[in-house]
Design a protein around this motif. Structure first.
Motif, PDB file in Angstrom:
ATOM      1  N   TYR A 263       0.886  -1.164   0.000  1.00 19.64           N
ATOM      2  CA  TYR A 263       0.000   0.000   0.000  1.00 19.64           C
ATOM      3  C   TYR A 263       0.923   1.213   0.000  1.00 19.64           C
ATOM      4  N   TYR A 264       1.002   1.894  -1.127  1.00 20.20           N
ATOM      5  CA  TYR A 264       2.038   2.898  -1.350  1.00 20.20           C
ATOM      6  C   TYR A 264       1.847   4.118  -0.458  1.00 20.20           C
ATOM      7  N   ARG A 265       2.975   4.610   0.083  1.00 17.84           N
ATOM      8  CA  ARG A 265       2.998   5.859   0.839  1.00 17.84           C
ATOM      9  C   ARG A 265       4.227   6.667   0.431  1.00 17.84           C
ATOM     10  N   GLN A 266       4.097   7.975   0.556  1.00 16.05           N
ATOM     11  CA  GLN A 266       5.253   8.870   0.436  1.00 16.05           C
ATOM     12  C   GLN A 266       5.246   9.801   1.629  1.00 16.05           C
ATOM     13  N   VAL A 267       6.392   9.912   2.295  1.00 18.99           N
ATOM     14  CA  VAL A 267       6.543  10.751   3.472  1.00 18.99           C
ATOM     15  C   VAL A 267       7.782  11.609   3.295  1.00 18.99           C
ATOM     16  N   GLY A 268       7.659  12.921   3.502  1.00 12.90           N
ATOM     17  CA  GLY A 268       8.807  13.811   3.379  1.00 12.90           C
ATOM     18  C   GLY A 268       9.186  14.064   1.937  1.00 12.90           C
ATOM     19  N   GLU A 269      10.446  14.467   1.745  1.00 11.94           N
ATOM     20  CA  GLU A 269      10.933  14.838   0.413  1.00 11.94           C
ATOM     21  C   GLU A 269      11.553  13.636  -0.288  1.00 11.94           C
ATOM     22  N   VAL A 270      11.198  13.438  -1.553  1.00 14.31           N
ATOM     23  CA  VAL A 270      11.839  12.432  -2.390  1.00 14.31           C
ATOM     24  C   VAL A 270      12.049  13.043  -3.774  1.00 14.31           C
TER      25      VAL A 270
ATOM     26  N   ARG B  37      -7.834   1.877   5.236  1.00 18.66           N
ATOM     27  CA  ARG B  37      -8.189   3.033   6.072  1.00 18.66           C
ATOM     28  C   ARG B  37      -7.884   2.794   7.546  1.00 18.66           C
ATOM     29  N   ASP B  38      -7.754   1.532   7.918  1.00 16.59           N
ATOM     30  CA  ASP B  38      -7.526   1.172   9.321  1.00 16.59           C
ATOM     31  C   ASP B  38      -6.047   1.067   9.686  1.00 16.59           C
ATOM     32  N   LEU B  39      -5.160   1.281   8.710  1.00 14.03           N
ATOM     33  CA  LEU B  39      -3.723   1.140   8.938  1.00 14.03           C
ATOM     34  C   LEU B  39      -3.098   2.519   9.081  1.00 14.03           C
ATOM     35  N   TYR B  40      -2.306   2.710  10.112  1.00 14.45           N
ATOM     36  CA  TYR B  40      -1.725   4.021  10.418  1.00 14.45           C
ATOM     37  C   TYR B  40      -0.202   3.921  10.393  1.00 14.45           C
ATOM     38  N   GLY B  41       0.394   4.565   9.387  1.00 13.78           N
ATOM     39  CA  GLY B  41       1.841   4.584   9.261  1.00 13.78           C
ATOM     40  C   GLY B  41       2.387   5.961   9.579  1.00 13.78           C
ATOM     41  N   PRO B  42       3.707   6.151   9.483  1.00 14.49           N
ATOM     42  CA  PRO B  42       4.315   7.463   9.726  1.00 14.49           C
ATOM     43  C   PRO B  42       3.780   8.498   8.742  1.00 14.49           C
ATOM     44  N   THR B  43       3.663   9.744   9.204  1.00 13.07           N
ATOM     45  CA  THR B  43       3.153  10.821   8.348  1.00 13.07           C
ATOM     46  C   THR B  43       4.182  11.914   8.094  1.00 13.07           C
ATOM     47  N   SER B  44       5.290  11.901   8.820  1.00 16.95           N
ATOM     48  CA  SER B  44       6.327  12.911   8.607  1.00 16.95           C
ATOM     49  C   SER B  44       7.672  12.324   9.026  1.00 16.95           C
ATOM     50  N   PRO B  45       8.773  12.838   8.474  1.00 12.46           N
ATOM     51  CA  PRO B  45      10.089  12.335   8.867  1.00 12.46           C
ATOM     52  C   PRO B  45      10.384  12.633  10.338  1.00 12.46           C
ATOM     53  N   LEU B  46      11.276  11.832  10.903  1.00 17.83           N
ATOM     54  CA  LEU B  46      11.768  12.053  12.260  1.00 17.83           C
ATOM     55  C   LEU B  46      13.273  12.265  12.155  1.00 17.83           C
ATOM     56  N   LEU B  47      13.715  13.483  12.374  1.00 23.09           N
ATOM     57  CA  LEU B  47      15.129  13.821  12.208  1.00 23.09           C
ATOM     58  C   LEU B  47      15.764  14.046  13.570  1.00 23.09           C
ATOM     59  N   VAL B  48      16.783  13.251  13.865  1.00 23.13           N
ATOM     60  CA  VAL B  48      17.488  13.328  15.142  1.00 23.13           C
ATOM     61  C   VAL B  48      18.977  13.433  14.858  1.00 23.13           C
ATOM     62  N   GLU B  49      19.635  14.393  15.501  1.00 24.43           N
ATOM     63  CA  GLU B  49      21.080  14.546  15.362  1.00 24.43           C
ATOM     64  C   GLU B  49      21.801  13.647  16.360  1.00 24.43           C
ATOM     65  N   GLY B  50      23.005  13.218  16.008  1.00 26.77           N
ATOM     66  CA  GLY B  50      23.789  12.438  16.951  1.00 26.77           C
ATOM     67  C   GLY B  50      24.963  11.758  16.288  1.00 26.77           C
ATOM     68  N   GLU B  51      25.980  11.460  17.079  1.00 28.80           N
ATOM     69  CA  GLU B  51      27.150  10.736  16.619  1.00 28.80           C
ATOM     70  C   GLU B  51      27.422   9.572  17.575  1.00 28.80           C
TER      71      GLU B  51
END
Length: 398
Positions: free
Chosen positions: A3-10, A197-211
């Motif tokens: 079930y195709y989704r697009q989230v954020g920039e591609v 309609r009953d499936l809930y996936g991510p809706t936006s990117p999650l950006l975390v900094e770290g090393e």
């Protein structure tokens, strides 16, 4: 899940240059099943996704098992278990075989370690609690009654908003809706008990900094499940966008539409997911059979090809009245053994119009062994509960 989704920039095309505003190239990663031949997603990272700076042993909690021998049905009281408060490292192994493992954890409110399962998909049922699962694809919220489906090799962590009871089904394969629910192109069909309609996936990117970020990795080596602690040069949560048909999602049991009939319906009508050599079903509050002579509780049955694991999570389970089973219980009915309702439950169910019960069932097509948690949480009287007047003799014959 096709079930195709697009989230954020591609970028507008796959496998072409994609840069940030300063001209730096994003690093494209394909996460794909079955060697480029099945569902996949393309993720675009700020950092190099394969850049590790250390790899060390991670000692897993006890993964040892014992056979169900001598053969008998089992009742396991999961609420009696003491677990660590981490959704990942606090899991205790309840049952397992070469295809699937079932574990249990009770969390606190601290975030878990970063983690990914390299052996197969995970389907974690939330018995109680709420919070967020943060992943490389973005975040998904969870609540009581959710299945949280996490594809194999997805780096993620659990962030509980409140203490949560988690029933983790860890596969050695992929987990998906049953094939009979799907069109040839992967759409959920009209007869399926749930829809996209009953499936809930991510809706936006999650950006975390770290090393130098540690990730706990569960994988196979030497024919067994082992752990490795990998340290990444940059944080895995650096994906600015992704698209495709492979991603984590949640599905809540309240959105499952039970199928009922004039006479008792067999367990496959309650199926929600399947993996390799196992299935997941849920039994939910529903109207029951309406034939004038119907017997609403299940008939006795011998699952000659499978072990049946029932996890009781809500309501009052009619077929098990008088057995000692309650909320938080597991019943294990092994292949080669006829099982069914407690004798008193059959007459008591006649004339019932509705059952108020919730349970998650896993049927496996290979025998399940007992994990260390099962051996600790067992109710030894359960096996003799169908012949309660002779329980003492049964116990003496163990």
């Amino acid at each position: 899940m096709a079930y195709y989704r697009q989230v954020g920039e591609v970028p507008p095309k796959r496998h072409i240059q994609f840069r940030d505003l300063e001209g730096r190239l994003y690093y494209e990663e394909l996460m794909g099943e079955e060697g480029f031949s099945s569902d996949s997603a393309l993720l675009y990272h700020r950092g190099v996704p394969s850049a590790i700076v250390a790899s060390e042993l991670w000692e897993l909690p006890d993964q040892g098992t014992a056979p169900n021998h001598p053969l008998k049905p089992r009742h396991l009281r999961l609420h009696a278990l003491q677990t660590g408060d981490c959704a990942v490292t606090g899991r205790r192994l309840v049952l397992g075989n070469a295809d699937v493992r079932i574990a249990y954890a009770v969390t606190g409110t601290s975030a878990s370690a970063l983690y990914r399962n390299g052996t197969g998909d995970e389907c974690v049922f939330v018995e109680s609690g709420s919070g967020t699962v943060q992943t490389v694809f973005g975040s998904v919220d969870y609540r009581t009654g959710d299945y949280v489906v996490v594809p194999r090799a997805t780096t993620h962590r659990w962030v509980p908003a409140e203490p949560s009871r988690l029933y983790a089904i860890e596969s050695n394969s992929h987990i998906a809706p049953p094939k009979r629910y799907l069109s040839r192109y992967g759409q959920l069909l009209e007869h399926a008990p749930y829809s996209e309609r009953d499936l809930y996936g991510p809706t936006s990117p999650l950006l975390v900094e770290g090393e130098d970020v540690e990730v706990l990795v569960k994988h196979r080596a030497g024919g067994r499940v082992v752990g490795t602690r990998m340290t990444y040069a940059s944080h895995p949560f650096d994906v600015v966008g992704w698209d495709g048909c492979l991603y984590p999602y949640t599905f809540n049991v309240e959105d499952f539409m039970p199928i009922t009939g004039k006479i008792h319906q067999p367990p496959p009508v309650h199926q929600v997911f399947e993996g390799h050599r196992f299935v997941v079903c849920n039994f939910l509050p529903r109207k029951v059979d309406y034939h004038p002579l119907s017997v609403p509780v299940p008939y006795y049955h011998s699952n000659v090809d499978s072990d049946e694991v029932m996890f009781y999570v809500g309501g009052d389970y009619e077929a098990r009245k008088g057995s000692g089973i309650g909320l938080g219980s597991i019943s294990l009915h092994p292949g080669g053994y006829a099982h069914g309702p407690q004798p008193s439950a059959i007459e008591a169910s006649l004339g019932a119009e509705r059952f108020d019960e919730s349970a998650v069932m896993v049927d496996t097509f290979a025998p399940l062994d007992l994990g260390e948690a099962a051996l600790e949480a067992e109710d030894p009287a359960y096996a003799w509960s169908w012949a309660s007047d002779r329980a003492g003799r049964g116990a003496e014959s163990q």
